[in-house]
Scaffold this motif. Structure first.
Motif, mmCIF file in Angstrom:
data_model
loop_
_atom_site.group_PDB
_atom_site.id
_atom_site.type_symbol
_atom_site.label_atom_id
_atom_site.label_comp_id
_atom_site.label_asym_id
_atom_site.label_seq_id
_atom_site.Cartn_x
_atom_site.Cartn_y
_atom_site.Cartn_z
ATOM 1 N N GLY A 80 0.282 -1.176 -0.110
ATOM 2 C CA GLY A 80 -0.222 -0.067 -0.048
ATOM 3 C C GLY A 80 0.756 0.944 0.348
ATOM 4 O O GLY A 80 2.089 1.403 1.163
ATOM 5 N N LEU A 81 0.402 2.379 -0.696
ATOM 6 C CA LEU A 81 1.216 3.328 -0.216
ATOM 7 C C LEU A 81 0.215 4.274 0.242
ATOM 8 O O LEU A 81 -0.874 4.356 -0.450
ATOM 9 N N ILE A 82 0.528 5.085 0.938
ATOM 10 C CA ILE A 82 -0.256 5.559 1.899
ATOM 11 C C ILE A 82 0.342 7.551 2.209
ATOM 12 O O ILE A 82 1.576 7.372 1.850
ATOM 13 N N SER B 198 -8.221 5.153 2.440
ATOM 14 C CA SER B 198 -9.097 4.290 2.859
ATOM 15 C C SER B 198 -7.917 3.769 4.413
ATOM 16 O O SER B 198 -7.157 2.521 3.170
ATOM 17 N N ASN B 199 -7.455 4.099 4.728
ATOM 18 C CA ASN B 199 -6.170 3.112 5.654
ATOM 19 C C ASN B 199 -6.670 1.467 6.588
ATOM 20 O O ASN B 199 -5.658 1.042 5.909
ATOM 21 N N SER B 200 -7.885 1.678 6.522
ATOM 22 C CA SER B 200 -8.706 0.353 6.106
ATOM 23 C C SER B 200 -8.435 -0.169 5.377
ATOM 24 O O SER B 200 -8.587 -1.702 5.193
ATOM 25 N N THR B 201 -8.740 0.292 4.043
ATOM 26 C CA THR B 201 -8.477 -1.056 3.138
ATOM 27 C C THR B 201 -7.101 -0.863 2.717
ATOM 28 O O THR B 201 -6.734 -2.399 2.734
ATOM 29 N N ILE B 202 -5.873 -0.163 3.416
ATOM 30 C CA ILE B 202 -4.932 -0.269 3.058
ATOM 31 C C ILE B 202 -4.085 -1.689 4.183
ATOM 32 O O ILE B 202 -3.324 -2.985 3.660
ATOM 33 N N THR B 203 -4.665 -2.044 5.432
ATOM 34 C CA THR B 203 -4.251 -2.640 6.487
ATOM 35 C C THR B 203 -5.274 -4.211 5.575
ATOM 36 O O THR B 203 -4.156 -5.220 6.274
ATOM 37 N N GLU B 204 -6.363 -4.332 5.192
ATOM 38 C CA GLU B 204 -7.218 -5.290 5.198
ATOM 39 C C GLU B 204 -6.609 -6.019 4.310
ATOM 40 O O GLU B 204 -6.514 -6.880 3.636
ATOM 41 N N THR B 205 -5.741 -5.010 2.879
ATOM 42 C CA THR B 205 -5.737 -5.317 1.916
ATOM 43 C C THR B 205 -3.513 -5.981 1.561
ATOM 44 O O THR B 205 -3.518 -6.664 0.733
ATOM 45 N N CYS B 206 -3.197 -5.245 2.217
ATOM 46 C CA CYS B 206 -1.793 -5.262 2.300
ATOM 47 C C CYS B 206 -1.282 -5.763 3.565
ATOM 48 O O CYS B 206 -1.454 -5.622 4.674
ATOM 49 N N GLU B 207 -0.005 -6.451 3.764
ATOM 50 C CA GLU B 207 0.904 -6.788 4.505
ATOM 51 C C GLU B 207 1.922 -5.411 3.789
ATOM 52 O O GLU B 207 2.279 -5.908 5.721
ATOM 53 N N ARG B 208 2.194 -5.081 3.195
ATOM 54 C CA ARG B 208 3.680 -4.307 3.701
ATOM 55 C C ARG B 208 3.476 -2.448 3.481
ATOM 56 O O ARG B 208 2.087 -2.406 2.280
ATOM 57 N N ALA C 195 1.883 -3.274 6.975
ATOM 58 C CA ALA C 195 1.218 -2.148 6.692
ATOM 59 C C ALA C 195 0.165 -1.981 8.356
ATOM 60 O O ALA C 195 -0.265 -0.102 8.280
ATOM 61 N N ASP C 196 0.395 -2.295 9.337
ATOM 62 C CA ASP C 196 -0.147 -1.916 10.148
ATOM 63 C C ASP C 196 0.079 -0.537 10.829
ATOM 64 O O ASP C 196 -0.017 -0.326 11.632
ATOM 65 N N GLU C 197 1.877 -0.978 10.968
ATOM 66 C CA GLU C 197 2.821 -0.594 11.248
ATOM 67 C C GLU C 197 2.197 1.123 10.867
ATOM 68 O O GLU C 197 2.431 2.487 11.838
ATOM 69 N N VAL C 198 2.168 1.140 9.547
ATOM 70 C CA VAL C 198 2.285 2.360 8.838
ATOM 71 C C VAL C 198 1.869 3.255 8.852
ATOM 72 O O VAL C 198 1.852 4.283 9.266
ATOM 73 N N VAL C 199 1.027 2.463 8.569
ATOM 74 C CA VAL C 199 -0.601 2.956 8.827
ATOM 75 C C VAL C 199 -0.956 3.700 10.814
ATOM 76 O O VAL C 199 -1.061 5.141 10.328
#
Length: 269
Positions: free
Chosen positions: A73-75, A224-234, A249-253
Motif C-alpha cells: 500500500g502507498l499512503i 482509506s487506511n482500513s483498505t490498506i491494512t485489510e488488503t496489504c501486508e506492507r 502495513a499496520d505499523e506504517v498506517v
C-alpha cells in the motif's frame, strides 16, 4: 513428468533507486483548480502577462525494493507523490534522477484509466482486454466473468449503454474488472477500490490475493487506511515527496494516523 518450477517469491519485481521526479505546472496559481475556474482565470487575464510556470519536485530520493507475491500500500497526504510514483513505475512518468527497474510489464489501473466514454461498456471490455494484452479469444472467453465481477449489470443492461452514462463507481468497477481478468507481473491500482459497495471491495480484495498467489506484485494507492491494512501486508508512507516509512502495513498506517492526528491538533490550537 518434470516437477513444476518453484516460484521464488523473494525475487525483486520493482527496484526504485534514489528516484527524483519533477514536472512543470503551467498557469501559476490557477494550476490544480477546476477546469471552469481555470478557464475563467484565462479569460480575465487575457491581454495581460502570461503566468509563470511552476516546477514541482514531486518525488525526492525514494528507494525501495518490491518482491513477488507482495501487496504494497502507498499512503500519505494529498500531494505527497503517491500517484506520481505509481505512474513512474508504470513507465508513464519520466524520472529526473535515480532509476526504476521492473521485472515484466507493469500495468496501471486508476479511476481515470482511459476507456472510451462514447462506446458501450461491452465495447470497452473488448478494447480494454486487448489493451491489457489479451487475445480476442481470451477476451471472448473471459467476457462474462468480467461483466459479472463488475456487478454493473445487476439492475439493468448497463453493459449495452455508453460509458458516459455510468456513475464514477460503475466505471471504476468495470476498469478494475478488466484489469483483474488476467495475471500481471506488477499491477498498480490507484484508488480503484475506494468506489463501489462493501461486497465489491470484498471481491476485489479476494482477487488481489489471487493475483499475488499467481506470483504477481500489487501496489495499491488509497486514502482509506482500513483498505490498506485489510488488503496489504506492507506499506510505503510518502510525505511531501519523501519516503517516511516502509514496513508492515499496520505499523506504517498507525504511524501515519498518529502523524495526521498530531498535525490536526496543532492546527486546531
Amino acid at each position: 513428468m518434470a516437477d513444476d518450477p518453484i516460484i521464488d517469491r523473494r525475487a525483486p519485481t520493482v527496484v526504485a533507486d534514489g528516484v527524483h521526479i519533477t514536472y512543470t505546472v503551467n498557469g501559476g496559481h490557477s494550476a490544480g483548480r477546476g477546469a471552469a475556474t481555470a478557464a475563467l482565470a484565462r479569460v480575465l487575464r487575457r491581454g495581460g502577462p502570461a503566468p509563470a510556470a511552476r516546477r514541482v519536485h514531486a518525488v525526492k530520493g525514494v528507494s525501495f525494493v518490491a518482491y513477488r507475491g507482495e501487496a504494497i500500500g502507498l499512503i500519505g497526504s494529498n500531494g505527497s507523490g503517491k500517484s506520481t510514483l505509481l505512474k513512474a513505475v508504470a513507465g508513464l512518468q519520466p524520472v529526473e534522477r535515480g532509476r526504476i527497474y521492473t521485472q515484466g510489464q507493469p500495468s496501471l489501473l486508476g479511476v481515470n484509466a482511459a476507456l472510451m466514454n462514447d462506446l458501450t461498456g461491452e465495447r470497452n471490455v473488448i478494447l480494454g482486454g486487448l489493451a491489457m494484452g489479451m487475445s480476442r479469444a481470451e477476451v471472448r472467453e473471459r467476457y462474462d466473468g468480467i461483466v459479472d465481477f463488475s456487478g454493473i449489470n445487476e439492475k439493468d443492461d448497463a453493459i449495452s449503454r455508453p460509458m458516459r452514462t455510468y456513475s464514477s463507481g460503475m466505471g471504476a468497477r468495470l476498469r478494475f474488472s478488466i484489469a483483474a481478468a488476467k495475471s500481471h507481473d506488477v499491477l498498480l491500482i490507484d484508488e480503484a477500490l475506494a468506489t463501489g459497495d462493501a461486497r465489491f471491495r470484498r471481491r476485489s480484495r479476494r482477487r488481489i490475493d489471487e493475483l499475488r498467489a499467481e506470483a504477481g506484485t500489487v501496489f495499491l494507492v488509497s486514502h482509506s487506511n482500513s483498505t490498506i491494512t485489510e488488503t496489504c501486508e506492507r506499506a510505503l508512507w510518502l510525505e511531501a515527496g519523501t519516503l517516511r516509512m516502509d514496513g508492515p502495513a499496520d505499523e506504517v498506517v498507525a504511524a501515519y494516523e498518529e502523524f495526521t492526528h498530531t498535525g490536526a491538533k496543532e492546527r486546531g490550537k
